[in-house]
Design a protein around this motif. Structure first.
Motif, PDB file in Angstrom:
ATOM      1  N   VAL A  66       1.036  -1.174   0.185  1.00  0.00           N
ATOM      2  CA  VAL A  66      -0.014   0.048  -0.114  1.00  0.00           C
ATOM      3  C   VAL A  66       0.902   1.354   0.270  1.00  0.00           C
ATOM      4  O   VAL A  66       0.690   2.138  -0.650  1.00  0.00           O
ATOM      5  CB  VAL A  66      -0.778  -0.027   1.335  1.00  0.00           C
ATOM      6  CG1 VAL A  66      -1.877   1.330   1.297  1.00  0.00           C
ATOM      7  CG2 VAL A  66      -2.029  -1.243   1.123  1.00  0.00           C
ATOM      8  N   ILE A  67       1.890   1.160   0.842  1.00  0.00           N
ATOM      9  CA  ILE A  67       2.613   2.521   1.114  1.00  0.00           C
ATOM     10  C   ILE A  67       3.311   2.874  -0.241  1.00  0.00           C
ATOM     11  O   ILE A  67       4.151   1.904  -0.838  1.00  0.00           O
ATOM     12  CB  ILE A  67       3.537   2.376   2.296  1.00  0.00           C
ATOM     13  CG1 ILE A  67       3.148   2.081   3.523  1.00  0.00           C
ATOM     14  CG2 ILE A  67       4.632   3.443   2.400  1.00  0.00           C
ATOM     15  CD1 ILE A  67       1.744   2.746   3.955  1.00  0.00           C
ATOM     16  N   GLY A  68       3.329   4.020  -0.693  1.00  0.00           N
ATOM     17  CA  GLY A  68       3.979   4.584  -2.043  1.00  0.00           C
ATOM     18  C   GLY A  68       2.959   4.427  -3.196  1.00  0.00           C
ATOM     19  O   GLY A  68       3.446   5.240  -4.050  1.00  0.00           O
ATOM     20  N   ARG A  69       2.171   3.829  -3.036  1.00  0.00           N
ATOM     21  CA  ARG A  69       1.182   3.559  -4.234  1.00  0.00           C
ATOM     22  C   ARG A  69       0.074   4.802  -4.137  1.00  0.00           C
ATOM     23  O   ARG A  69      -0.120   5.482  -3.075  1.00  0.00           O
ATOM     24  CB  ARG A  69       0.384   2.295  -4.261  1.00  0.00           C
ATOM     25  CG  ARG A  69       1.348   0.963  -4.369  1.00  0.00           C
ATOM     26  CD  ARG A  69       0.541  -0.148  -4.405  1.00  0.00           C
ATOM     27  NE  ARG A  69      -0.371  -0.304  -5.554  1.00  0.00           N
ATOM     28  CZ  ARG A  69      -1.259  -1.075  -5.882  1.00  0.00           C
ATOM     29  NH1 ARG A  69      -1.684  -1.971  -4.795  1.00  0.00           N
ATOM     30  NH2 ARG A  69      -1.991  -1.192  -6.883  1.00  0.00           N
ATOM     31  N   THR A  70      -0.708   5.239  -5.165  1.00  0.00           N
ATOM     32  CA  THR A  70      -1.522   5.984  -5.006  1.00  0.00           C
ATOM     33  C   THR A  70      -2.899   5.436  -4.570  1.00  0.00           C
ATOM     34  O   THR A  70      -3.361   4.507  -5.003  1.00  0.00           O
ATOM     35  CB  THR A  70      -1.847   6.712  -6.644  1.00  0.00           C
ATOM     36  OG1 THR A  70      -2.360   5.507  -7.450  1.00  0.00           O
ATOM     37  CG2 THR A  70      -0.447   7.386  -6.985  1.00  0.00           C
ATOM     38  N   CYS A  71      -3.820   6.391  -4.013  1.00  0.00           N
ATOM     39  CA  CYS A  71      -4.882   5.790  -3.410  1.00  0.00           C
ATOM     40  C   CYS A  71      -5.979   5.493  -4.610  1.00  0.00           C
ATOM     41  O   CYS A  71      -6.753   4.403  -4.340  1.00  0.00           O
ATOM     42  CB  CYS A  71      -5.629   6.987  -2.710  1.00  0.00           C
ATOM     43  SG  CYS A  71      -5.975   8.447  -3.789  1.00  0.00           S
ATOM     44  N   TYR A  72      -5.926   6.050  -5.832  1.00  0.00           N
ATOM     45  CA  TYR A  72      -6.436   5.517  -6.910  1.00  0.00           C
ATOM     46  C   TYR A  72      -6.168   4.093  -7.458  1.00  0.00           C
ATOM     47  O   TYR A  72      -7.273   3.466  -7.957  1.00  0.00           O
ATOM     48  CB  TYR A  72      -6.873   6.556  -8.100  1.00  0.00           C
ATOM     49  CG  TYR A  72      -5.643   7.165  -8.253  1.00  0.00           C
ATOM     50  CD1 TYR A  72      -5.125   8.410  -8.022  1.00  0.00           C
ATOM     51  CD2 TYR A  72      -4.824   6.436  -9.373  1.00  0.00           C
ATOM     52  CE1 TYR A  72      -3.970   8.844  -8.492  1.00  0.00           C
ATOM     53  CE2 TYR A  72      -3.827   6.880 -10.112  1.00  0.00           C
ATOM     54  CZ  TYR A  72      -3.494   8.275  -9.597  1.00  0.00           C
ATOM     55  OH  TYR A  72      -2.067   8.753 -10.144  1.00  0.00           O
ATOM     56  N   GLN A  73      -5.212   3.721  -7.307  1.00  0.00           N
ATOM     57  CA  GLN A  73      -4.782   2.489  -7.864  1.00  0.00           C
ATOM     58  C   GLN A  73      -5.132   1.442  -6.691  1.00  0.00           C
ATOM     59  O   GLN A  73      -5.698   0.456  -7.037  1.00  0.00           O
ATOM     60  CB  GLN A  73      -3.163   2.429  -7.899  1.00  0.00           C
ATOM     61  CG  GLN A  73      -2.482   3.247  -8.990  1.00  0.00           C
ATOM     62  CD  GLN A  73      -1.095   3.362  -9.075  1.00  0.00           C
ATOM     63  OE1 GLN A  73      -0.413   2.976  -7.871  1.00  0.00           O
ATOM     64  NE2 GLN A  73      -0.336   3.162 -10.045  1.00  0.00           N
ATOM     65  N   VAL A  74      -5.062   1.712  -5.482  1.00  0.00           N
ATOM     66  CA  VAL A  74      -5.460   0.836  -4.453  1.00  0.00           C
ATOM     67  C   VAL A  74      -6.748   0.472  -4.290  1.00  0.00           C
ATOM     68  O   VAL A  74      -7.439  -0.540  -4.308  1.00  0.00           O
ATOM     69  CB  VAL A  74      -4.853   1.003  -3.086  1.00  0.00           C
ATOM     70  CG1 VAL A  74      -5.231   0.228  -2.052  1.00  0.00           C
ATOM     71  CG2 VAL A  74      -3.275   1.231  -3.076  1.00  0.00           C
ATOM     72  N   SER A  75      -7.585   1.888  -4.129  1.00  0.00           N
ATOM     73  CA  SER A  75      -9.056   1.806  -4.042  1.00  0.00           C
ATOM     74  C   SER A  75     -10.073   1.310  -5.160  1.00  0.00           C
ATOM     75  O   SER A  75     -10.911   0.753  -5.072  1.00  0.00           O
ATOM     76  CB  SER A  75      -9.578   3.100  -3.565  1.00  0.00           C
ATOM     77  OG  SER A  75      -8.788   3.430  -2.242  1.00  0.00           O
ATOM     78  N   HIS A  76      -9.457   1.863  -6.478  1.00  0.00           N
ATOM     79  CA  HIS A  76     -10.292   1.840  -7.552  1.00  0.00           C
ATOM     80  C   HIS A  76      -9.621   0.906  -8.749  1.00  0.00           C
ATOM     81  O   HIS A  76     -10.244   0.621  -9.535  1.00  0.00           O
ATOM     82  CB  HIS A  76     -10.595   3.178  -8.110  1.00  0.00           C
ATOM     83  CG  HIS A  76     -11.410   4.235  -7.153  1.00  0.00           C
ATOM     84  ND1 HIS A  76     -12.815   3.887  -6.742  1.00  0.00           N
ATOM     85  CD2 HIS A  76     -10.836   4.961  -6.617  1.00  0.00           C
ATOM     86  CE1 HIS A  76     -12.892   4.800  -5.836  1.00  0.00           C
ATOM     87  NE2 HIS A  76     -11.900   5.646  -5.759  1.00  0.00           N
TER      88      HIS A  76
END
Length: 483
Positions: A66-76
């Motif tokens: 998770v750390i270092g990735r964008t929120c839209y990559q992880v969530s969507h």
């Protein structure tokens, strides 16, 4: 606690924009781990700099992933921020307007699916004048939603069971769900507009389940089935002995909705005399059973739906203006499926999963089937999609659903060989059921005629089987000159 939070953030304010490892974020990790709900810290570049265990658990990945990735990559699972797709983005509100923001989104659930979540975005100021976005994520309770989506798509039956909401990825759908959430907070009348099959009754059910009236019933009235002679008996009920055959006291549909929601489907189909009686009911909130002598006070929320342009119907004198304005306090349009193509595949997969569970099969879409689904206009909207999927699972010989199973094209002959000349010279020897149409229009013509025969000419049943409105069926019958 505030001083501790500020000191933790301050100690790391020179590193949060470039850090990539868990070691660099031990202070932020300690901060977010104090929260019980899933919590994540995001910087101005959309990068996740800290996330607690509850957050990583809902996405089924570790904190290192998770750390270092964008929120839209992880969530969507997207490669661009969600606001670029038209979503209401907390990141935009916090970093551009410097204010907290709450919204509902659809997030990946860590199991290849999606779930509806509520996001509360809070602004965290840093000593250097920068900000962090703290997002608290909670699941939206869908246990009271209809579990059988079919019941919410049938216009002639009220929802009897509970289900999950329909999957929605498109900005238009997200906007509709936000509007429905807002509307559920009040008791104001709602008018739902949209084509046949878009899920207007599902939307009404969603509002009811999220309103303060969710403990009482939602009663659906199909206005197309009401007649002037039976209007009062159906809606108001009757006393024993009110007329021949009335041996018992019967509650009307209005009383059954006491304390709950009254859903008036296809409101534009009521005659003018019935509209007058309905308006009087909405204004006085009293009924009198047929054969009764006392008025009964009723309390319900009214939600109406139609696939007609009611404003035009008012201008043409087909709908009373006072009734229209009474019902359209909150008016919203449910978008058709062709205007929210992002929802097609999640919906299809949802239906496949539900029908697989019922039938004990394990069918899935082929790449060609997915392409055909995404290219189709779906004039029958969600109902048509559901019917096509059910047809495909029924007809599929294996676990793979191909385009011809969905009714989009005919099955390709083995080895791409054309019929022999002998078979072409003797068409009379080929059984009618084995005839393969040579075009989509011809296939449609053949299917309509077969359904008319199967349902003994009952056009409404044929339209329901095809997932289209009767009006659309009439146009197709005229086009094909079918009988």
């Amino acid at each position: 606690m505030t001083h501790r939070r500020q000191s933790i953030v301050s100690d790391h304010n020179t590193r949060f924009t470039t850090a990539r490892t868990k070691t660099n974020h031990c202070g932020f990790a300690a901060l977010v781990d104090t929260a019980r709900d899933p919590l994540v810290l995001i910087d101005k570049n959309y990068q996740i700099i800290a996330a607690n265990a509850a957050y990583t658990d809902i996405h089924g990945i570790s904190s290192e992933q998770v750390i270092g990735r964008t929120c839209y990559q992880v969530s969507h699972g997207r490669n661009r921020p969600c606001h670029e797709f038209g979503d209401d983005c907390p990141h935009q509100q916090v970093f551009k307007q410097h204010r907290c923001h709450e919204v509902q989104h659809q997030h990946c659930d860590g199991h290849g699916g999606y779930e509806r979540v509520r996001i509360h975005g809070q602004i965290i100021p840093l000593d250097n004048g920068e900000y962090l976005l703290a997002e608290r994520v909670t699941k939206v309770d869908t246990q009271n939603e209809p579990t059988n989506i079919d019941s919410a798509l049938q216009s002639d039956q009220p929802p009897q069971t509970s289900s999950e909401w329909i999957p929605s990825l498109s900005p238009r759908s997200q906007k509709v769900f936000h509007q429905l959430d807002m509307a559920a907070r009040s008791d104001a009348p709602i008018l739902l507009l949209g084509e046949s099959g878009v899920g207007k009754e599902m939307a009404a059910c969603y509002v009811h389940r999220h309103s303060q009236r969710h403990r009482a019933q939602m009663v659906t009235i199909d206005c197309t089935t009401l007649t002037e002679s039976l209007f009062e008996a159906e809606l108001f009920g009757h006393e024993a002995g009110a007329y021949t055959g009335a041996n018992h006291q019967i509650q009307g549909l209005i009383e059954q909705a006491q304390g709950g929601t009254l859903f008036l489907d296809e409101i534009g189909e009521l005659s003018m005399p019935m509209q007058a009686k309905l308006l009087r009911l909405l204004e006085q909130r009293r009924i009198r059973r047929v054969g009764g002598r006392r008025d009964i006070e009723v309390d319900f929320r009214v939600i109406a739906a139609t696939n007609r342009d009611l404003e035009e119907s008012v201008e043409q004198g087909q709908v009373r203006a006072d009734l229209y304005y009474r019902l359209a306090c909150i008016s919203m349009t449910i978008p058709c499926l062709r205007d929210r193509t992002e929802d097609i595949l999640p919906l299809a997969q949802y239906f496949i999963e539900q029908i697989n569970k019922k039938s004990g099969r394990q069918c899935c879409l082929s790449a060609n089937a997915i392409e055909k689904l995404q290219q189709h206009d779906f004039p029958g909207n969600i109902r048509e999609l559901k019917n096509r999927v059910q047809r495909a699972i029924t007809l599929a010989e294996t676990t793979h659903i191909e385009p011809h199973h969905l009714g989009f094209e005919t099955q390709i002959l083995p080895n791409n060989k054309a019929p022999s000349m002998g078979s072409a010279r003797q068409p009379q020897e080929q059984p009618q059921d084995e005839y393969t149409p040579t075009s989509l229009a011809e296939q449609e013509h053949l299917l309509i005629n077969r359904l008319l025969k199967a349902f003994s000419g009952h056009r409404r049943k044929v339209a329901e089987a095809l997932g289209i409105s009767e009006r659309t069926l009439y146009r197709k019958l005229k086009k094909h000159k079918a009988t």
